[in-house]
Design a protein around this motif. Sequence first.
Motif, short mmCIF file in Angstrom:
data_model
loop_
_atom_site.label_atom_id
_atom_site.label_comp_id
_atom_site.label_asym_id
_atom_site.label_seq_id
_atom_site.Cartn_x
_atom_site.Cartn_y
_atom_site.Cartn_z
N LYS A 171 0.82 -1.22 0.00
CA LYS A 171 0.00 0.00 0.00
C LYS A 171 0.85 1.27 0.00
N GLN A 172 2.16 1.14 0.30
CA GLN A 172 3.05 2.30 0.31
C GLN A 172 3.78 2.49 -1.01
N CYS A 173 3.59 1.57 -1.93
CA CYS A 173 4.31 1.65 -3.20
C CYS A 173 3.67 2.67 -4.14
N GLY A 174 4.50 3.52 -4.72
CA GLY A 174 4.09 4.36 -5.82
C GLY A 174 2.90 5.26 -5.59
N ASN A 175 2.42 5.81 -6.76
CA ASN A 175 1.27 6.71 -6.80
C ASN A 175 1.41 7.85 -5.79
N ARG A 176 2.64 8.34 -5.64
CA ARG A 176 2.85 9.47 -4.75
C ARG A 176 2.23 10.74 -5.34
N GLU A 177 1.90 11.68 -4.48
CA GLU A 177 1.18 12.87 -4.91
C GLU A 177 2.13 13.97 -5.39
N LEU A 178 1.90 14.44 -6.62
CA LEU A 178 2.60 15.64 -7.08
C LEU A 178 2.13 16.81 -6.23
N GLY A 179 3.06 17.59 -5.73
CA GLY A 179 2.71 18.74 -4.90
C GLY A 179 2.78 18.47 -3.42
N SER A 180 3.14 17.23 -3.04
CA SER A 180 3.18 16.89 -1.61
C SER A 180 4.55 17.12 -0.99
N ASN A 181 5.56 17.50 -1.77
CA ASN A 181 6.92 17.60 -1.26
C ASN A 181 7.36 19.04 -1.01
N GLY A 182 6.43 19.99 -0.96
CA GLY A 182 6.80 21.37 -0.68
C GLY A 182 5.74 22.34 -1.16
N GLN A 183 5.67 23.49 -0.51
CA GLN A 183 4.63 24.47 -0.85
C GLN A 183 4.76 24.99 -2.27
N VAL A 184 5.98 25.23 -2.73
CA VAL A 184 6.14 25.76 -4.08
C VAL A 184 5.69 24.74 -5.12
N GLN A 236 9.58 26.43 1.66
CA GLN A 236 8.60 26.17 0.61
C GLN A 236 9.10 25.13 -0.40
N PHE A 237 10.41 24.95 -0.49
CA PHE A 237 10.96 23.96 -1.41
C PHE A 237 10.99 22.56 -0.81
N LEU A 238 10.74 22.46 0.49
CA LEU A 238 10.86 21.17 1.17
C LEU A 238 9.55 20.69 1.79
N TYR A 239 8.73 21.61 2.30
CA TYR A 239 7.55 21.23 3.07
C TYR A 239 6.33 22.03 2.63
N GLY A 240 5.17 21.43 2.85
CA GLY A 240 3.93 22.17 2.64
C GLY A 240 3.73 23.17 3.76
N ALA A 241 2.98 24.24 3.49
CA ALA A 241 2.82 25.31 4.49
C ALA A 241 1.43 25.34 5.11
N LEU A 242 0.43 24.81 4.42
CA LEU A 242 -0.90 24.81 5.05
C LEU A 242 -0.91 23.73 6.12
N ASN A 243 -1.25 24.07 7.32
CA ASN A 243 -2.05 25.19 7.74
C ASN A 243 -1.29 26.07 8.72
N THR A 244 -0.76 25.43 9.75
CA THR A 244 -0.15 26.17 10.84
C THR A 244 1.04 26.99 10.39
N THR A 245 1.90 26.42 9.55
CA THR A 245 3.11 27.13 9.15
C THR A 245 2.78 28.42 8.42
N LEU A 246 1.83 28.36 7.50
CA LEU A 246 1.44 29.56 6.78
C LEU A 246 0.80 30.57 7.73
N ALA A 247 0.05 30.09 8.70
CA ALA A 247 -0.55 30.99 9.69
C ALA A 247 0.54 31.74 10.45
N TYR A 248 1.57 31.02 10.89
CA TYR A 248 2.65 31.67 11.65
C TYR A 248 3.43 32.64 10.75
#
Length: 486
Positions: A374-387, A435-447
């Motif tokens: 269940k962990q193989c493949g089909n990873r989400e584009l856009g999940s590796n950083g806010q940018v 932004q190149f490494l992690y997503g920012a929503l929710n708390t990070t963008l709030a801060y």
Amino acid sequence: MKTLVPLQPSRPEPVPRGTVPTGTSAGAARRRRLPTAWPLTALFVLYPVWWALGLPSFIFAILAVPMALQLRKRDRIRVPPGFGFWLILLAWVVLSGLMLDITAPNTLTPDGFGRYIGWGIRVMNYTALTVAMLYVLNLSEKELPRIRMLRLFGFLAVVTVIGGYVGALLPDLKFTAPLNYLLPDVVAHEPFVNRLMHVEVAQVQEVLEGEASSPRPAAPFEYTNTWGENMGILLVWFLVGWVVYGRGWRRLGGYLVAAAAIFPIVFSLNRGLWIGLVIAAVYVALRLALRGRIAVLAGMALATALAGVLVLASPLGGLLDERMQNGHSDEIRATLSSGAVEAARHSPVLGYGANRALIGSNRSIAIGKSADCKQCGNRELGSNGQVWNLLVGQGWVGAFCYSAFFLWCLWRFRRDNTPIGIAGSVVLILMLFFQFLYGALNTTLAYGLISVAVLARNDRHLRALRREALAAAESAESTDRPERTR
């Protein structure tokens, strides 16, 4: 009629109407009313409760309602520098919903109702966080002193350090949030919401070579990467509020908490956090050197060197070295980043409204999720950083406006050499780096957005002080002129 105006130092701060009803004494009104800034206090002080209840992605929207109602009572609403870029981003988040049914290149065809729920939550949160930023910016010093805002950040920093220890020492602790039993099944089983409803204090992942799993702290946030970026941002404000502006027991507590934070920071195996803290330290050192604060710079260098020696001489040193030599996620991140750029190239204006699942994996299009893996493949584009999330979701326009807003604010407040000004600039730099490494929503963008508001308020305060000093100098000169004439 309400108007949005940029920061104007020549005008006095607006006073909210209706603070004391006619015929009611100020003392009686204070006894009956909550403090003006109560929604912000509830957001920060009670955040561990919201996290445990399964509300981290909804509490901002809930508390944005009373914030918006308070803003509505003001004659005018100040906005931060570069707010036009941010408004365009908000519009693009909404308009990109038109692309939810379009298939991005090399991704699975979107199906199910979950993508609409995810897009709706994203629109809701971007709007709520914008309200929070404007709310903090428009509060007066009496309603919310800047030092109190720093202490709220500091409180969450302490909670994050404690959460780091809990995650490191009790990694298997997890529970189902009470909210899960109140949601409709169609919402509760949506992957994004389902993840929030199953609260974990740590993420157990395969990170180090030769180890089947490594517990990485996450509490009181949803993911270990979110813990890392928030730790970096909150720690900056904590040091300013507790060490720089603190006295006595508070300053001593600041040093102790900062020292205690070293263990979960290293144990998190979060390379992005480590690099971010180095960037922050170098930036602060440069700002201090330019101002000639050699003594402070020397003390900071000594403390950093001492902490480094202690880490390297302890078992944490081996952990740090082993993590730097094991970049198990680098190949995956490279695949997702190139996929995000490819998606933005095919839909450069509006993007695709949300993340998209890759066909196969980074190794082969034939290796995807299955009943056996269940962990193989089909990873989400856009999940590796806010940018990358913005490139996939809102195209080049969204990614540009996000970065342009923080860069504009960084440039606008570059001359603020107060501790708040330097710390706020560090936070903006971290937002641009993370932004190149992690997503920012929710708390990070709030801060990050609230930090912009704190910077803007500090700038307004400094301008007011300069005006007062200038007026006093002119008054003294006009008084002294007749004396010289005699």
